[in-house]
Design a protein around this motif. Structure first.
Motif, PDB file in Angstrom:
ATOM      1  N   LEU A 283       0.870  -1.181   0.000  1.00 56.17           N
ATOM      2  CA  LEU A 283       0.000   0.000   0.000  1.00 56.17           C
ATOM      3  C   LEU A 283       0.901   1.223   0.000  1.00 56.17           C
ATOM      4  CD1 LEU A 283      -2.328   1.971   0.736  1.00 56.17           C
ATOM      5  CD2 LEU A 283      -2.182   1.109   3.062  1.00 56.17           C
ATOM      6  N   ILE A 284       0.670   2.098  -0.963  1.00 55.00           N
ATOM      7  CA  ILE A 284       1.474   3.322  -1.010  1.00 55.00           C
ATOM      8  C   ILE A 284       0.532   4.509  -0.913  1.00 55.00           C
ATOM      9  CG2 ILE A 284       3.224   4.620  -2.258  1.00 55.00           C
ATOM     10  CD1 ILE A 284       3.635   1.791  -3.794  1.00 55.00           C
ATOM     11  N   THR A 285       0.573   5.158   0.230  1.00 52.36           N
ATOM     12  CA  THR A 285      -0.329   6.276   0.476  1.00 52.36           C
ATOM     13  C   THR A 285       0.423   7.566   0.177  1.00 52.36           C
ATOM     14  OG1 THR A 285      -1.881   7.218   2.065  1.00 52.36           O
ATOM     15  CG2 THR A 285       0.163   6.309   2.980  1.00 52.36           C
ATOM     16  N   TYR A 286      -0.203   8.448  -0.592  1.00 49.76           N
ATOM     17  CA  TYR A 286       0.527   9.650  -1.017  1.00 49.76           C
ATOM     18  C   TYR A 286      -0.338  10.893  -1.018  1.00 49.76           C
ATOM     19  CZ  TYR A 286      -1.489   9.046  -5.748  1.00 49.76           C
ATOM     20  OH  TYR A 286      -2.336   8.918  -6.816  1.00 49.76           O
ATOM     21  N   GLY A 287      -1.461  10.855  -0.307  1.00 50.10           N
ATOM     22  CA  GLY A 287      -2.268  12.059  -0.266  1.00 50.10           C
ATOM     23  C   GLY A 287      -3.485  11.875   0.594  1.00 50.10           C
ATOM     24  N   ALA A 288      -4.250  12.930   0.684  1.00 50.13           N
ATOM     25  CA  ALA A 288      -5.474  12.885   1.472  1.00 50.13           C
ATOM     26  C   ALA A 288      -6.524  13.684   0.719  1.00 50.13           C
ATOM     27  CB  ALA A 288      -5.226  13.441   2.863  1.00 50.13           C
ATOM     28  N   ARG A 296     -13.357  25.783   0.014  1.00 44.39           N
ATOM     29  CA  ARG A 296     -12.670  26.191   1.233  1.00 44.39           C
ATOM     30  C   ARG A 296     -12.487  25.011   2.172  1.00 44.39           C
ATOM     31  NH1 ARG A 296     -16.424  29.195  -0.287  1.00 44.39           N
ATOM     32  NH2 ARG A 296     -15.874  31.078  -1.443  1.00 44.39           N
ATOM     33  N   LYS A 297     -11.576  25.177   3.103  1.00 48.44           N
ATOM     34  CA  LYS A 297     -11.266  24.123   4.072  1.00 48.44           C
ATOM     35  C   LYS A 297     -12.568  23.598   4.676  1.00 48.44           C
ATOM     36  CE  LYS A 297      -8.587  25.264   7.713  1.00 48.44           C
ATOM     37  NZ  LYS A 297      -7.249  25.575   8.255  1.00 48.44           N
ATOM     38  N   ASN A 298     -12.765  22.307   4.602  1.00 50.77           N
ATOM     39  CA  ASN A 298     -13.973  21.689   5.119  1.00 50.77           C
ATOM     40  C   ASN A 298     -13.619  20.947   6.402  1.00 50.77           C
ATOM     41  OD1 ASN A 298     -15.994  19.844   5.718  1.00 50.77           O
ATOM     42  ND2 ASN A 298     -16.613  19.637   3.580  1.00 50.77           N
ATOM     43  N   LEU A 299     -14.007  21.540   7.525  1.00 51.58           N
ATOM     44  CA  LEU A 299     -13.572  20.978   8.808  1.00 51.58           C
ATOM     45  C   LEU A 299     -14.159  19.594   9.060  1.00 51.58           C
ATOM     46  CD1 LEU A 299     -13.591  24.166  11.043  1.00 51.58           C
ATOM     47  CD2 LEU A 299     -11.617  22.912  10.147  1.00 51.58           C
ATOM     48  N   LEU A 302     -12.098  17.198   7.035  1.00 49.38           N
ATOM     49  CA  LEU A 302     -10.794  17.090   7.699  1.00 49.38           C
ATOM     50  C   LEU A 302     -10.874  16.169   8.904  1.00 49.38           C
ATOM     51  CD1 LEU A 302      -9.118  20.604   8.027  1.00 49.38           C
ATOM     52  CD2 LEU A 302      -8.087  18.510   7.156  1.00 49.38           C
ATOM     53  N   ALA A 303     -11.880  16.417   9.736  1.00 50.36           N
ATOM     54  CA  ALA A 303     -12.021  15.639  10.960  1.00 50.36           C
ATOM     55  C   ALA A 303     -12.264  14.169  10.639  1.00 50.36           C
ATOM     56  CB  ALA A 303     -13.172  16.189  11.799  1.00 50.36           C
ATOM     57  N   LYS A 304     -13.087  13.948   9.617  1.00 50.09           N
ATOM     58  CA  LYS A 304     -13.428  12.581   9.234  1.00 50.09           C
ATOM     59  C   LYS A 304     -12.189  11.848   8.708  1.00 50.09           C
ATOM     60  CE  LYS A 304     -16.834  10.579   6.186  1.00 50.09           C
ATOM     61  NZ  LYS A 304     -17.809  10.927   5.152  1.00 50.09           N
TER      62      LYS A 304
END
Lengths: 415, 415
Positions: A283-288, A296-299, A302-304
């Motif tokens: 598994l190669i994880t490289y982002g979110a 805009r930033k969605n809190l 983000l939290a999830k």
């Protein structure tokens, strides 16, 4: 939930204070495109002006402003000045705009990790670049400008037959895909790979690179409307992640699991990726990308994503016989020998006709908002490119824009 | 703290009850060496008897008893019966004796994951093995017997010029080292590798396999008395982990860190391994030797190793650009195609003279306690081999035993 409809994010007093503090450094910062070069001396002011995109603060598409800067950058020792012809837009730039990418210096700052162009001036101690060289440039930030001064070691000579648009599409996506597949992934013939967002920049690069190895089975996710395109590029099994459970679809075809999963999504998708691996799988994880749900930033997102973040201990890894790898090109600044080696291999593959960047659309600097929207709403197939030159009457992107409108409508229906 | 001085471990009433329950299955179990073969029909009883080592319960060296079993095992469909000539002793067997290896069925059970010998009978549907074939055998357990019945697919033909002792030293250590270095590790020229317990079975195998790749720098830990031996085998930088901080020693030589760390230790050493990696480096954890501190299960060592167990999340991996891999051959039962492929490559390397198992010492079944002690106290250089044939007057192991006495004295001084 779409961030588009969300109310504009309020700056906290602390953030405002931070902005004020940084305004001081801003002007120097703007004339210093390579983040690592200390702003020791004032750049000579001339009548020369150049166009630069500047992130003025964290938020929506409108936070990236087109500015005109004064004074030709002069190359320091070891640097070259490049007249930029095309710039690449990356997921990290979208995250950076929302304040979610910690490798981007604080605003005001010029984003952009890659570009292509012509060497216009050469600093002291630079022996392997000369004025007129066509180059590809990789940097931590600051590339979205008409001219940039960068370390010569961060430039790579463009091969014959490569357009500036293609050149700007190479560094971030192809280096990322190459190192993930061939260093961490150790991809070999007859193996199977899952590529999420197969129509995206890294997705296309990864697909092309998988095709350089014999009999690799490629599972690729994208919306159904892009399946024809990703199939044509080499995806064996396109999966519509919007209407299907991709895990089920893959298990049906490959019940034993996969050899490699590239994970740009994060959160619960990383868990799915791990479970989809067969023994000895990677598994190669490289982002979110899952945190990016609106302008805009969605809190909540983000939290999830944070709450669901994949975590594992040594014992569980041993029992599963699996590998978990994390990749982030932004943190490989100091590994330029390694990067240079990879770029050399990529340019070789280009010369052999084995890889060819797919440019989705080109946008002039004044259209950067639309360009970002196109990528963020995942309407692109291939690379989104920014052009420093001013927009003329005939826009190159008419076709792409029509398609975008169609997609937007489709999206509204979905929501 | 040495487990030697610890009071004999008491069985809890629950454990005793468990033992009693399992006694019923025991006799069948004993005549059914391959763990996966269901004991559907009674094996014909004959006058034929054979020697078998049986783990009677969890605990010290004396828990492995030599028993004489009756009745020649007959091969089921797809099986062969092998007259065993030599067996390998592995770390997993030592852990299994203490009840710390969950792939070993509960006692009473015959341990042993590998052996070599001659095919003595062939079951139905076996076309690629014949009576008289010299074979290497890999199984989940049950190999420490004079005769074993195993799936033919778990046997591999011995190449010319390989002794039975060498053959028994191949499967577990070399498959483990090969898959770690060349699958997870993706070892390439000019890279650097840390091999803990470099004089142990996996250590020697890993060293030899590293030497098949150009210009690999090998850091190897062992006690100082073995440095000459491991240097001769190919370790570039031997490190005495007993008197030096191996992290400091490695940093002095390789300040940027290592490409691969093989971690058989677990606990806090896994953290050190991770920190020793350079970007794109790979930590491969494959054991928890740190829990093994004495003859019997050491709860303090267990708790410490567990408490310090390495754990990591996706974000930290991305920021570090590192890979964490877990390997345990015992959990690869179902991957025999993969294993067969690896063994073929190993036997090829043997034929080319590129690898050659180093046999530390050979011990008859009646000496199994001494053999286990030699390995557990880390006095071996290379593989510890068990021989099913009864001990004769001239012990093969005289030299090794003298050395052991020396080591024991040295150890007492240290404590």
């Amino acid at each position: 939930m779409s961030g588009e409809e969300a109310p504009a994010q309020q700056q906290t007093p602390e953030e405002q204070k931070q902005d004020a503090q940084q305004n001081e450094e801003a002007k120097q910062e703007q004339s210093k495109p390579a983040a690592e070069a200390p702003a020791e001396k004032e750049v000579e002011e001339e009548v020369f002006t150049y166009r630069s995109l500047v992130l003025s603060g964290y938020g929506g598409y409108d936070k990236v402003k087109l500015q005109v800067k004064k004074g030709m950058p002069s190359p320091k020792t070891g640097e070259v000045v490049v007249r930029v012809k095309a710039c690449g837009l990356n997921f990290a730039d979208l995250l950076g705009r929302q304040g979610l990418y910690d490798r981007l210096p604080s605003p005001p700052v010029t984003p952009g990790m890659e570009c292509s162009g012509l060497v216009e001036a050469v600093g002291e101690d630079v022996t392997d670049r000369k004025v007129g060289d066509k180059v590809i440039v990789l940097s931590r930030s600051g590339m979205w400008q008409e001219v940039v001064a960068v370390a010569a070691s961060h430039t790579f000579l463009m091969p014959e037959g490569m357009t500036f648009e293609e050149a700007a599409a190479i560094p971030v996506n192809y280096i990322t895909a190459y190192m993930m597949l061939f260093d961490f992934g150790n991809l070999r013939p007859n193996q199977s790979v899952l590529i999420h967002m197969a129509a995206g920049g890294v997705g296309v690069a990864a697909t092309q690179l998988c095709k350089t190895v014999k009999d690799v089975t490629i599972f690729g996710t994208s919306s159904a409307s892009k399946h024809e395109a990703i199939s044509a590029m080499g995806v064996t099994h396109p999966i519509d992640y919007r209407t299907r459970d991709y895990v089920d679809e893959i298990r049906k075809i490959s019940p034993k699991g996969l050899d490699i999963v590239l994970d740009p999504l994060g959160g619960s998708d990383t868990h799915k990726a791990f479970n989809l691996l067969r023994p000895m799988g990677k598994l190669i994880t490289y982002g979110a990308a899952n945190v990016l749900t609106g302008q805009r930033k969605n809190l909540i997102a983000l939290a999830k994503t944070w709450y669901n973040q994949f975590s594992i201990n040594a014992m569980s890894l041993m029992h599963a016989n699996k590998a978990v790898c994390g990749y982030n090109l932004g943190y490989l600044d100091s590994e330029f020998e390694m990067i240079t080696d990879v770029v050399a291999k990529l340019l070789d593959l280009f010369k052999q006709g084995k890889i060819k960047p797919k440019v989705d659309s080109t946008w002039h600097f004044e259209q950067v908002g639309d360009a970002m929207r196109r990528m963020q709403e995942r309407n692109n197939i291939g690379k989104v490119i920014l052009l420093p030159e001013p927009k003329k009457e005939e826009p190159k992107t008419e076709e792409a824009k029509k398609e975008e409108v169609k997609k937007d409508e489709a999206k509204k229906e979905e929501n």
